[in-house]
Design an enzyme around this catalytic site. Sequence first.
Site, PDB file in Angstrom:
ATOM      1  N   CYS A 274       0.802  -1.236   0.000  1.00 35.59           N
ATOM      2  CA  CYS A 274       0.000   0.000   0.000  1.00 35.59           C
ATOM      3  C   CYS A 274       0.833   1.283   0.000  1.00 35.59           C
ATOM      4  O   CYS A 274       0.751   2.067  -0.941  1.00 35.59           O
ATOM      5  CB  CYS A 274      -0.924  -0.001   1.213  1.00 35.59           C
ATOM      6  SG  CYS A 274      -2.097  -1.352   1.165  1.00 35.59           S
TER       7      CYS A 274
HETATM    8  N1  LIG Z   1      -3.174  -5.513   2.006  1.00 36.17           N
HETATM    9  C1  LIG Z   1      -3.595  -4.502   2.695  1.00 36.17           C
HETATM   10  O1  LIG Z   1      -3.191  -4.296   3.819  1.00 36.17           O
HETATM   11  C2  LIG Z   1      -4.604  -3.522   2.124  1.00 36.17           C
HETATM   12  C3  LIG Z   1      -5.083  -2.497   2.959  1.00 36.17           C
HETATM   13  C4  LIG Z   1      -5.998  -1.615   2.460  1.00 36.17           C
HETATM   14  C5  LIG Z   1      -6.380  -1.698   1.132  1.00 36.17           C
HETATM   15  N2  LIG Z   1      -5.875  -2.684   0.327  1.00 36.17           N
HETATM   16  C6  LIG Z   1      -6.321  -2.727  -1.060  1.00 36.17           C
HETATM   17  O2  LIG Z   1      -7.220  -3.814  -1.220  1.00 36.17           O
HETATM   18  C7  LIG Z   1      -7.106  -4.335  -2.543  1.00 36.17           C
HETATM   19  C8  LIG Z   1      -6.810  -5.827  -2.446  1.00 36.17           C
HETATM   20  O3  LIG Z   1      -5.531  -5.985  -1.880  1.00 36.17           O
HETATM   21  P1  LIG Z   1      -5.102  -7.285  -1.081  1.00 36.17           P
HETATM   22  O4  LIG Z   1      -3.904  -6.932  -0.297  1.00 36.17           O
HETATM   23  O5  LIG Z   1      -6.276  -7.876  -0.385  1.00 36.17           O
HETATM   24  O6  LIG Z   1      -4.694  -8.237  -2.310  1.00 36.17           O
HETATM   25  P2  LIG Z   1      -4.401  -9.807  -2.248  1.00 36.17           P
HETATM   26  O7  LIG Z   1      -3.457 -10.076  -3.352  1.00 36.17           O
HETATM   27  O8  LIG Z   1      -4.068 -10.217  -0.860  1.00 36.17           O
HETATM   28  O9  LIG Z   1      -5.813 -10.469  -2.589  1.00 36.17           O
HETATM   29  C9  LIG Z   1      -6.502 -10.216  -3.755  1.00 36.17           C
HETATM   30  C10 LIG Z   1      -7.314 -11.453  -4.137  1.00 36.17           C
HETATM   31  O10 LIG Z   1      -8.071 -11.114  -5.308  1.00 36.17           O
HETATM   32  C11 LIG Z   1      -8.105 -12.265  -6.151  1.00 36.17           C
HETATM   33  N3  LIG Z   1      -8.453 -11.813  -7.500  1.00 36.17           N
HETATM   34  C12 LIG Z   1      -7.671 -11.199  -8.420  1.00 36.17           C
HETATM   35  N4  LIG Z   1      -8.382 -10.909  -9.530  1.00 36.17           N
HETATM   36  C13 LIG Z   1      -9.640 -11.352  -9.306  1.00 36.17           C
HETATM   37  C14 LIG Z   1     -10.839 -11.344 -10.068  1.00 36.17           C
HETATM   38  N5  LIG Z   1     -10.884 -10.808 -11.287  1.00 36.17           N
HETATM   39  N6  LIG Z   1     -11.936 -11.895  -9.521  1.00 36.17           N
HETATM   40  C15 LIG Z   1     -11.910 -12.449  -8.292  1.00 36.17           C
HETATM   41  N7  LIG Z   1     -10.809 -12.486  -7.528  1.00 36.17           N
HETATM   42  C16 LIG Z   1      -9.694 -11.946  -8.020  1.00 36.17           C
HETATM   43  C17 LIG Z   1      -6.720 -12.869  -5.995  1.00 36.17           C
HETATM   44  O11 LIG Z   1      -6.709 -14.228  -6.360  1.00 36.17           O
HETATM   45  C18 LIG Z   1      -6.460 -12.656  -4.492  1.00 36.17           C
HETATM   46  O12 LIG Z   1      -6.880 -13.759  -3.706  1.00 36.17           O
HETATM   47  C19 LIG Z   1      -5.995  -3.546  -3.230  1.00 36.17           C
HETATM   48  O13 LIG Z   1      -6.561  -2.498  -3.969  1.00 36.17           O
HETATM   49  C20 LIG Z   1      -5.212  -2.986  -2.069  1.00 36.17           C
HETATM   50  O14 LIG Z   1      -4.530  -1.800  -2.404  1.00 36.17           O
HETATM   51  C21 LIG Z   1      -5.016  -3.602   0.811  1.00 36.17           C
END
Ligand SMILES: NC(=O)c1ccc[n+]([C@@H]2O[C@H](COP(=O)([O-])OP(=O)(O)OC[C@H]3O[C@@H](n4cnc5c(N)ncnc54)[C@H](O)[C@@H]3O)[C@@H](O)[C@H]2O)c1
Length: 434
Positions: A274
């Site tokens: 992030c």
């Molecule tokens: N990791 C954090 O701490 C955090 C905090 C706040 C916001 N975010 C935001 O949340 C969002 C997700 O991040 P994350 O860290 O959870 O990612 P991640 O990689 O941990 O998880 C994302 C999931 O989405 C799945 N995915 C990808 N494309 C897909 C699709 N088309 N349909 C269904 N599933 C699909 C992947 O297989 C994966 O399991 C990002 O925009 C990130 O910036 C993350």
Amino acid sequence: MSNVPELEARLESRSARAGVVGLGYAGLPLAVEVARAGFEVIGIDIDPDRAGQINRGRSYMPDVDPGLLLEAVSSGRLRATADYESIGACDAVSICVPTPLRKTRDPDLTHVLEAVRSLQTHLRPGMLVVLESTTYPGTTDEVVLPILEESGLRAGEDFFLCYSPERVDPGNSRYGTRNIPKVIGGVTSNCLRMGKLYYGQVMDTVVPVSSTLAAEAAKLLENTFRMVNVGLANETAVLCDRLGIDVWEVIEAAGTKPFGFMPFYPGPGLGGHCIPVDPHFLAWKSKQAGFEPRLIQLASEINGGMPRYIVGRIQSALNDRGKPVRGSRIHLVGVAYKRNVADTRESPALDIAALLARMGAEVAYSDPFVSRLKAGSLELDRSGLFETVGESDIAVILTDHDGVDYARLLGAASLVLDTRNATRGVAAPNLLRL
Ligand SMILES: NC(=O)c1ccc[n+]([C@@H]2O[C@H](COP(=O)([O-])OP(=O)(O)OC[C@H]3O[C@@H](n4cnc5c(N)ncnc54)[C@H](O)[C@@H]3O)[C@@H](O)[C@H]2O)c1
């Protein structure tokens, strides 16, 4: 307009069926929390292995309590699938898919586009869609809305569309999905009304804003604030080193001011999915509008220079003992991007390990959370800290995980460079600090 009261009633009674798309760090905790609030939740992830693990009641995310996940699955309130077919049965869908940057630091919306296009074929009247992925201001209105409206349905009348940023902080035991206030903006006032109502059933506090743009920008400001202040702390660390001042003491002293100062700490560089990434969404969108944001660029350069700075400090520490980096045994203590998490995405340890290996060092690492490290072409298995650190020429603390005996480390290693102040308050002849 007739879809408003019907969805409202289903959300209020929690009989609405929820969908969460993308079951990672952001999506899985949300899915579990929505299920805990009493909704039936369908989790959709393109990774069938993740869906399978959830259906077997297994949590693969350290922040998701295995007991809560198991309870949600065994009570029938949570199930997961890799098949988008079931999304048509959902009344409220949250999208939590990744939003990386391209190498050129342009936003890569591939996953959002894929998810929204898959959803669009199942969109039906009365559905609420909430984008949660972190992204640039305008994504919901300019990208997601037109795709969904290709269905012939209208936002605010037939279906409802909001943006609500995910604000989870992995490893934070005090604040989680339920008690982090939930900022939300809607494409129309009806959209916001539905979004507020839905998340109001699940989260302690919902913070409505006037537009999806404001909600998107609020999330980016939070992370830019952090990135810029860490940049200031890192610059201060380099500056203090030149002046022979202990930066940690300076920050601690400044932090005693009861107003107008908030301590941020230096380190080996920014990491995670992030903070190093999100401010560039804001910068990219700003540049499209003809305004070049300079602070984001500057902080990014300062933070991005820290791994090389740390390598320089390692080099000079070894040099003082008559040793070159080439052939030296260097033990990295902690490689995750931050304390008490297993995540190595964007971790500065990756750059540091790769740079040292390229200079000919024998690199080893230990980390209670990370069993294997891949940094460029370098692939390492974890070493036992106290089994190997005695033989190293220098141990470098890169991540200050709890549960590591730093006092014992000082006794066992010939030389220690602490980039996180894990050895706070200790003075020892073999100890150097950032
Ligand atoms: N990791 C954090 O701490 C955090 C905090 C706040 C916001 N975010 C935001 O949340 C969002 C997700 O991040 P994350 O860290 O959870 O990612 P991640 O990689 O941990 O998880 C994302 C999931 O989405 C799945 N995915 C990808 N494309 C897909 C699709 N088309 N349909 C269904 N599933 C699909 C992947 O297989 C994966 O399991 C990002 O925009 C990130 O910036 C993350």
